[in-house]
Scaffold this motif. Structure first.
Motif, PDB file in Angstrom:
ATOM      1  N   ASN A  93       0.842  -1.191   0.000  1.00 39.31           N
ATOM      2  CA  ASN A  93       0.000   0.000   0.000  1.00 39.31           C
ATOM      3  C   ASN A  93       0.882   1.247   0.000  1.00 39.31           C
ATOM      4  N   LYS A 112      -1.288 -15.728  -9.530  1.00 41.97           N
ATOM      5  CA  LYS A 112      -2.716 -15.951  -9.755  1.00 41.97           C
ATOM      6  C   LYS A 112      -3.538 -15.062  -8.830  1.00 41.97           C
ATOM      7  N   HIS A 113      -4.556 -14.413  -9.380  1.00 42.20           N
ATOM      8  CA  HIS A 113      -5.521 -13.603  -8.630  1.00 42.20           C
ATOM      9  C   HIS A 113      -4.897 -12.348  -8.006  1.00 42.20           C
ATOM     10  N   VAL A 114      -3.699 -11.972  -8.457  1.00 46.70           N
ATOM     11  CA  VAL A 114      -3.100 -10.728  -7.978  1.00 46.70           C
ATOM     12  C   VAL A 114      -3.840  -9.547  -8.607  1.00 46.70           C
ATOM     13  N   GLU A 115      -4.094  -8.519  -7.823  1.00 43.06           N
ATOM     14  CA  GLU A 115      -4.779  -7.331  -8.315  1.00 43.06           C
ATOM     15  C   GLU A 115      -3.888  -6.101  -8.149  1.00 43.06           C
ATOM     16  N   ILE A 116      -3.844  -5.272  -9.207  1.00 46.65           N
ATOM     17  CA  ILE A 116      -3.108  -4.007  -9.163  1.00 46.65           C
ATOM     18  C   ILE A 116      -4.111  -2.899  -9.443  1.00 46.65           C
ATOM     19  N   GLU A 117      -4.272  -1.994  -8.500  1.00 47.96           N
ATOM     20  CA  GLU A 117      -5.283  -0.942  -8.643  1.00 47.96           C
ATOM     21  C   GLU A 117      -4.680   0.430  -8.387  1.00 47.96           C
ATOM     22  N   LYS A 118      -5.121   1.418  -9.175  1.00 47.33           N
ATOM     23  CA  LYS A 118      -4.764   2.820  -8.975  1.00 47.33           C
ATOM     24  C   LYS A 118      -3.250   2.988  -8.816  1.00 47.33           C
ATOM     25  N   SER A 119      -2.506   2.329  -9.679  1.00 48.92           N
ATOM     26  CA  SER A 119      -1.054   2.348  -9.591  1.00 48.92           C
ATOM     27  C   SER A 119      -0.457   2.854 -10.902  1.00 48.92           C
ATOM     28  N   THR A 130       1.803   2.307 -13.713  1.00 48.62           N
ATOM     29  CA  THR A 130       2.441   1.144 -14.332  1.00 48.62           C
ATOM     30  C   THR A 130       3.261   1.537 -15.557  1.00 48.62           C
TER      31      THR A 130
END
Length: 308
Positions: free
Chosen positions: A261, A276-283, A285
């Motif tokens: 965070n 698997k199932h990793v999430e990247i949000e509001k970053s 890139t």
């Protein structure tokens, strides 16, 4: 008569030693774990199937391969703390060669390898009743009996006790200020609730210690190694990780996901990882690549396709 000897292991032995370790501990699991859903780290220790874990232990611990009439049949791994204290971390003998007295010979040989060690500790599963008898026969005494594990210790009598040895002393609530305690050794010492501040503890070696509920604040950990640790549910806040490497690391049995965070991970790499199932949000890139494909281009293509 067939001879049992110890030889220092090298990384070239890692693959063969890992195979024997896996065979041995899986054999023990078949014998003592009727329910294979049970997790018992004293029977199947973390990383016992990993060649990379074996290489780590060969590099950092006292790792010996067990030779029986010139044939590699097992291994023994020990941690030596300071001058006087040792811990047998793992011992494994190929099931095909068990019953020949190799195990007891190996224990005697490792004790002779480090004659200065005055106390040897080890742990075994509460389920492995044959181990309890085995270690008691070799002079080890039970120090803890739990539902999951038994702890043993063997005190080696030395002809001369060091003049610096303090034993069975109550030093609670003492204060040491401007004192030189360099190269001291602490064994089976209770330091619960103690405080160490503004002190030089560089090159300290801690093994088999309970540090639960501890706080480490404003600490210089440059070039420090943290290995074979359980950090479940821990927090790292305002930590500088420049140049840090995470190798052969997992999320444990419960598999709670990691959360990064408000972290600056510029230029970082994730290689050969299970995401698997990793999430990247509001970053941000920008410049990020997956299999050498720019993520920005992938996202642009996705948005263009979704509009059509």
């Amino acid at each position: 008569m067939l001879q049992t000897t110890l030889e220092k292991a090298t990384v070239n032995d890692a693959e063969q030693l890992t195979a024997i370790m896996k065979k041995t501990f899986d054999f023990e699991a078949e014998k003592w774990l009727s329910n294979r859903d049970i997790i018992d780290y004293n029977i199947q220790p973390p990383g016992y199937t990993s060649i990379e874990m074996t290489k780590y232990m060969i590099r950092e611990l006292e790792y010996f391969k067990v030779m029986y009439d010139g044939l590699l049949v097992g291994g023994i791994i020990a941690t030596i703390s300071g001058k006087s204290y040792g811990r047998i971390d793992r011992i494994f003998i190929d099931p095909e060669h068990q019953g020949n007295g190799i195990g007891s010979t190996v224990i005697n040989l490792i004790e002779k390898e480090f004659p200065f060690v005055r106390a040897w500790d080890l742990e075994t599963s509460s389920r492995q009743l044959n181990n309890h008898h085995f270690y008691k026969k070799l002079g080890y005494v039970v120090t803890f009996e739990g539902e999951e594990e038994y702890c043993f210790v063997k005190h080696i009598k030395q002809s001369l006790q060091p003049d610096s040895l303090l034993t069975n002393q109550n030093l609670s609530y003492q204060q040491f200020e401007n004192s030189d305690l360099s190269h001291s050794e602490y064994y089976q010492v209770t330091m619960e609730g103690s405080s160490v501040s503004n002190s030089n503890v560089s090159h300290i070696h801690m093994s088999n210690c309970n540090l639960s509920h501890s706080k480490f604040q404003n600490i210089n950990y440059r070039k420090t190694m943290f290995a074979d640790l359980n950090l479940s549910d821990s927090e790292f806040i305002y930590v500088t990780l420049s140049g840090v490497q995470f190798t052969d690391t997992n999320l444990g049995d419960i598999a709670k996901p990691l959360v990064f965070n408000r972290c600056d991970l510029t230029g970082s790499k994730l290689i050969n990882c299970d995401l698997k199932h990793v999430e990247i949000e509001k970053s941000d890139t920008s410049g990020m690549k997956i299999d050498n494909i720019p993520v920005e281009e992938l996202l642009q293509l996705y948005y263009q396709t979704s509009k059509n």
